[in-house]
Design a protein around this motif. Structure first.
Motif, PDB file in Angstrom:
ATOM      1  N   ARG A   1      -8.238   1.182   5.926  1.00  0.00           N
ATOM      2  CA  ARG A   1      -8.544   0.690   4.579  1.00  0.00           C
ATOM      3  C   ARG A   1      -9.126   1.762   3.662  1.00  0.00           C
ATOM      4  NH1 ARG A   1      -6.870  -4.211   2.337  1.00  0.00           N
ATOM      5  NH2 ARG A   1      -6.475  -5.572   4.074  1.00  0.00           N
ATOM      6  N   VAL A   2      -9.039   3.027   4.090  1.00  0.00           N
ATOM      7  CA  VAL A   2      -9.616   4.098   3.277  1.00  0.00           C
ATOM      8  C   VAL A   2      -9.110   3.970   1.839  1.00  0.00           C
ATOM      9  CG1 VAL A   2      -7.751   5.739   3.837  1.00  0.00           C
ATOM     10  CG2 VAL A   2     -10.016   6.603   3.233  1.00  0.00           C
TER      11      VAL A   2
ATOM     12  N   LEU B   1       1.497   6.723  -6.781  1.00  0.00           N
ATOM     13  CA  LEU B   1       0.349   7.543  -7.199  1.00  0.00           C
ATOM     14  C   LEU B   1       0.568   9.021  -6.917  1.00  0.00           C
ATOM     15  CD1 LEU B   1      -2.975   5.724  -6.249  1.00  0.00           C
ATOM     16  CD2 LEU B   1      -2.150   6.304  -8.525  1.00  0.00           C
TER      17      LEU B   1
ATOM     18  N   GLY C   1     -19.275  -0.783  -0.221  1.00  0.00           N
ATOM     19  CA  GLY C   1     -17.804  -0.762  -0.238  1.00  0.00           C
ATOM     20  C   GLY C   1     -17.238  -2.161  -0.415  1.00  0.00           C
ATOM     21  N   LEU C   2     -16.096  -2.412   0.205  1.00  0.00           N
ATOM     22  CA  LEU C   2     -15.478  -3.742   0.155  1.00  0.00           C
ATOM     23  C   LEU C   2     -15.638  -4.407   1.521  1.00  0.00           C
ATOM     24  CD1 LEU C   2     -12.126  -2.912  -1.714  1.00  0.00           C
ATOM     25  CD2 LEU C   2     -14.102  -4.147  -2.618  1.00  0.00           C
TER      26      LEU C   2
ATOM     27  N   HIS D   1     -22.379   2.201   3.286  1.00  0.00           N
ATOM     28  CA  HIS D   1     -22.217   3.609   2.879  1.00  0.00           C
ATOM     29  C   HIS D   1     -23.561   4.213   2.491  1.00  0.00           C
ATOM     30  CE1 HIS D   1     -17.781   3.337   2.684  1.00  0.00           C
ATOM     31  NE2 HIS D   1     -18.002   2.097   2.297  1.00  0.00           N
TER      32      HIS D   1
ATOM     33  N   ARG E   1       0.851  -1.197   0.000  1.00  0.00           N
ATOM     34  CA  ARG E   1       0.000   0.000   0.000  1.00  0.00           C
ATOM     35  C   ARG E   1       0.887   1.248   0.000  1.00  0.00           C
ATOM     36  NH1 ARG E   1      -5.705   1.714   1.638  1.00  0.00           N
ATOM     37  NH2 ARG E   1      -5.228   3.818   2.234  1.00  0.00           N
TER      38      ARG E   1
ATOM     39  N   ALA F   1      -9.771  -0.909  -9.545  1.00  0.00           N
ATOM     40  CA  ALA F   1     -10.475  -0.264  -8.421  1.00  0.00           C
ATOM     41  C   ALA F   1     -10.977   1.111  -8.829  1.00  0.00           C
ATOM     42  CB  ALA F   1      -9.557  -0.153  -7.206  1.00  0.00           C
TER      43      ALA F   1
ATOM     44  N   ILE G   1     -19.358  -1.899   5.765  1.00  0.00           N
ATOM     45  CA  ILE G   1     -19.831  -0.539   6.049  1.00  0.00           C
ATOM     46  C   ILE G   1     -20.977  -0.289   5.076  1.00  0.00           C
ATOM     47  CG2 ILE G   1     -19.256   1.918   5.959  1.00  0.00           C
ATOM     48  CD1 ILE G   1     -16.327   1.176   6.346  1.00  0.00           C
TER      49      ILE G   1
ATOM     50  N   LEU H   1      -7.411   3.933  -1.473  1.00  0.00           N
ATOM     51  CA  LEU H   1      -6.036   4.310  -1.808  1.00  0.00           C
ATOM     52  C   LEU H   1      -6.003   5.434  -2.843  1.00  0.00           C
ATOM     53  CD1 LEU H   1      -3.003   3.025  -1.581  1.00  0.00           C
ATOM     54  CD2 LEU H   1      -3.548   2.125  -3.801  1.00  0.00           C
TER      55      LEU H   1
ATOM     56  N   ILE I   1     -11.608  13.706 -10.884  1.00  0.00           N
ATOM     57  CA  ILE I   1     -13.019  13.697 -11.290  1.00  0.00           C
ATOM     58  C   ILE I   1     -13.532  15.137 -11.378  1.00  0.00           C
ATOM     59  CG2 ILE I   1     -15.344  12.883 -10.703  1.00  0.00           C
ATOM     60  CD1 ILE I   1     -14.026  10.481  -9.347  1.00  0.00           C
TER      61      ILE I   1
ATOM     62  N   ILE J   1      -6.189  11.170  -5.457  1.00  0.00           N
ATOM     63  CA  ILE J   1      -6.086  11.407  -6.904  1.00  0.00           C
ATOM     64  C   ILE J   1      -7.487  11.492  -7.524  1.00  0.00           C
ATOM     65  CG2 ILE J   1      -5.878   9.016  -7.741  1.00  0.00           C
ATOM     66  CD1 ILE J   1      -3.558   9.962  -9.462  1.00  0.00           C
ATOM     67  N   ALA J   2      -8.416  10.677  -7.004  1.00  0.00           N
ATOM     68  CA  ALA J   2      -9.762  10.624  -7.598  1.00  0.00           C
ATOM     69  C   ALA J   2     -10.497  11.960  -7.467  1.00  0.00           C
ATOM     70  CB  ALA J   2     -10.575   9.510  -6.948  1.00  0.00           C
TER      71      ALA J   2
ATOM     72  N   ILE K   1     -22.515   4.902  -5.338  1.00  0.00           N
ATOM     73  CA  ILE K   1     -21.316   4.493  -6.082  1.00  0.00           C
ATOM     74  C   ILE K   1     -20.680   3.231  -5.495  1.00  0.00           C
ATOM     75  CG2 ILE K   1     -18.972   5.276  -6.706  1.00  0.00           C
ATOM     76  CD1 ILE K   1     -20.799   8.126  -6.654  1.00  0.00           C
TER      77      ILE K   1
ATOM     78  N   THR L   1     -15.783   2.915 -10.108  1.00  0.00           N
ATOM     79  CA  THR L   1     -16.115   3.987  -9.169  1.00  0.00           C
ATOM     80  C   THR L   1     -16.084   5.345  -9.874  1.00  0.00           C
ATOM     81  OG1 THR L   1     -13.797   3.795  -8.511  1.00  0.00           O
ATOM     82  CG2 THR L   1     -15.427   2.896  -7.002  1.00  0.00           C
TER      83      THR L   1
END
Ligand code: HEM
Length: 500
Positions: A441-442, A137, A371-372, A397, A130, A304, A395, A444, A453, A448-449, A367, A308
């Motif tokens: 686990r937020v 990234l 989650g995962l 969401h 990670r 991933a 979770i 990754l 976006i 950047i997203a 979206i 999304t």
């Protein structure tokens, strides 16, 4: 002989039933488990897990059973966290207790034994990869790399959108935006629309989405993969064989042409991490950075981010076309502050209303509804209940984003809810807004997203007026297509008109 084997079968059955009973009674007396509706043992809550829109069904159930409750998917108990307080308690206050990932037959198959980041459980190896991926990234957030990449891609795709005559489904164009962007980010090459390599990945991803739409039976009963693998499991196996072969070929090409002085893309950044470990004589890092781990990291970043990002853009277009007055306010803000120049990463700060629209898109659009899956790495507690080690935890969401305690009229699209009296984004209004999750686990790709976006949305609004076809007035929040805990606006068709 037949009598003996019948007796054996009977003995085994009785032993299994007694064993299960002892197991359930021990669990019940040892632990104060979260509540949940009654179900047939081993079959579990078939009426929930066999249907789409699980995030909606679990949100309804939480109204009766509270913010922490339990269902059984087949024989597997699963806990759902349905409000902000219990999510923060589990994911932040309890540090790494909830940061594991469950073993899953399908995910193990596609990640070559969980050698990726997203599906690997909490471990020093996961932490290491990670960290390496985050560093790689982060390079895209320096200088104007991401801006140039986004501009280039958006121009190509927007030219195609402009050529559409009349109403069209935007999904194809949005897939192009996302795939071509991630392809260049991962492998460096800029490709023209229609490129066979990118088309190949698009097609395979589509196939995977369709195949896992409502889950695979092998994930509930793992022994089936050896005994009688389902057709869908076999399709997954064959698809990922092809996709991973493609990624390994890309890695080999990069190795042949690698130059530490000229880093071209994410794959090169990962190779650089390996070459630095070699130079430093860091045996452990070198062993961690095998080809398999590198390919799996690239595959994670690629896949991933695909659905999304595409879904966020799809919902954004949906809300902009549904609410022309909100779209006009964004365009006015963009005109006043950046005009027709290319949007940059830092423009988010001067476009609070437009950014608020993006935040609201991520809340009101669904979206990543669930989650995962997480898994507990030790016996722990949340919301006053015991959660034994190795419990699967989701979770919800969707429930957080519809919680009336935090959102007045949660079904309404209202960007103003994020702004203070001066029209600036107010961070205190972002409680219970967790599309990227939180804790160890937020997501990754969050850093950047968000700017990426936002730039994509600004490009679209600078160039086009986006409307629904004449006579169409849909309520997209009620009409949706569901893919595995996510939703996209059903049958969305739009019309785009060049603004100048
Ligand atoms: C709107 C865009 C995105 C949304 C809403 C989103 C949301 C999420 C969510 C909810 C998770 C699960 C977190 C958890 O387990 O609690 C996640 C994980 C992840 N996301 Fe994203 N994501 C987005 C974009 C991206 C992008 C663009 C990338 C790659 C560049 C990315 C890479 C990842 C990875 C690698 C993980 C796994 C992290 C881990 O397990 O440690 N995501 N994302």
């Amino acid at each position: 002989m037949l009598g003996l084997s019948l007796l054996n079968v009977q003995t085994i059955l009785v032993a299994v039933v007694v064993g299960l009973l002892v197991y359930y009674i021990r669990r019940r007396t040892l632990y104060r488990l979260p509540p949940g509706p009654w179900c047939i043992p081993l079959i579990g809550h078939f009426n929930v897990y066999s249907k789409p829109l699980i995030h909606r069904a679990t949100t309804e159930l939480s109204k009766k059973y509270g913010p922490v409750f339990r269902l059984s998917f087949g024989p597997i108990p699963i806990v759902f966290l349905n409000n902000y307080d219990v999510v923060m308690e589990a994911m932040v206050k309890k540090k790494a207790d909830f940061a594991g990932r469950p073993a899953s037959t399908t995910f193990s198959l596609i990640t070559e034994g969980n050698k990726d980041i997203a599906m690997a459980t909490y471990s020093p190896m996961w932490k290491y990869h990670r960290r390496v991926a985050m560093k790689a990234l982060r390079n895209y957030l320096q200088g104007d790399l991401l801006e140039k990449l986004t501009q280039d891609n958006m121009m190509k795709v927007m030219n195609m959108m402009a050529a559409e005559k009349g109403p069209f489904e935007p999904i194809l164009h949005l897939n192009n935006i996302v795939f071509y962007q991630l392809y260049t980010l991962c492998f460096g090459e800029k490709k023209d629309i229609g490129d066979p390599d990118v088309e190949f990945l698009l097609k395979e991803k589509d196939l995977v989405n369709k195949t896992i739409e409502n889950g695979l039976r092998e994930d509930i009963f793992p022994f089936l993969k050896d005994l009688c693998p389902s057709k869908r499991y076999q399709i997954m196996q064959e698809t990922f064989d092809r996709v991973l072969t493609f990624f390994y070929k890309k890695l080999e090409k990069h190795k042949e042409t690698f130059d530490p002085e000229n880093i071209r893309d994410l794959t090169d950044h990962l190779l650089l991490a390996r070459s630095e470990a070699e130079q430093a004589g860091n045996e452990e890092s070198m062993q961690n950075l095998t080809d398999t781990y590198l390919v799996q990291t690239v595959s994670d970043i690629f896949f991933a981010g695909v659905d999304t990002t595409r879904l966020t853009l799809e919902w954004f277009l949906c809300f902009m076309s549904r609410f022309p007055e909100i779209q006009a306010k964004c365009q006015k803000e963009i005109e006043e502050h950046i005009g027709s120049r290319c949007p940059t990463i830092t423009d988010r700060q001067i476009l609070p209303y437009t950014e608020a629209c993006l935040y609201e898109t991520m809340r009101a659009g669904v979206i990543a509804g669930l989650g995962l899956p997480h898994s507990t790495i030790c016996d722990t507690q949340v919301g006053g209940y015991d959660i034994p080690k190795d419990t699967i935890v989701f979770i919800n969401h969707y429930a957080l984003h519809r919680d009336p305690k935090y959102w007045t009229n949660p079904e309404e699209f209202d960007p103003l809810r994020y702004l203070d009296e001066n029209g600036k984004l107010d961070p205190t209004k972002l409680e219970s807004w967790l599309p990227f999750s939180v804790g160890r686990r937020v997501c990754l790709g969050e850093s950047i997203a968000k700017p990426e976006i936002m730039m994509m949305c600004v490009h679209l609004l600078q160039r086009f007026n986006i409307t629904l076809p004449d006579g169409v007035k849909q309520n997209f929040i009620d009409e949706h297509r569901d893919v595995f805990g996510t939703e996209s606006p059903a049958d969305l068709k739009i019309v785009v008109k060049e603004r100048m």
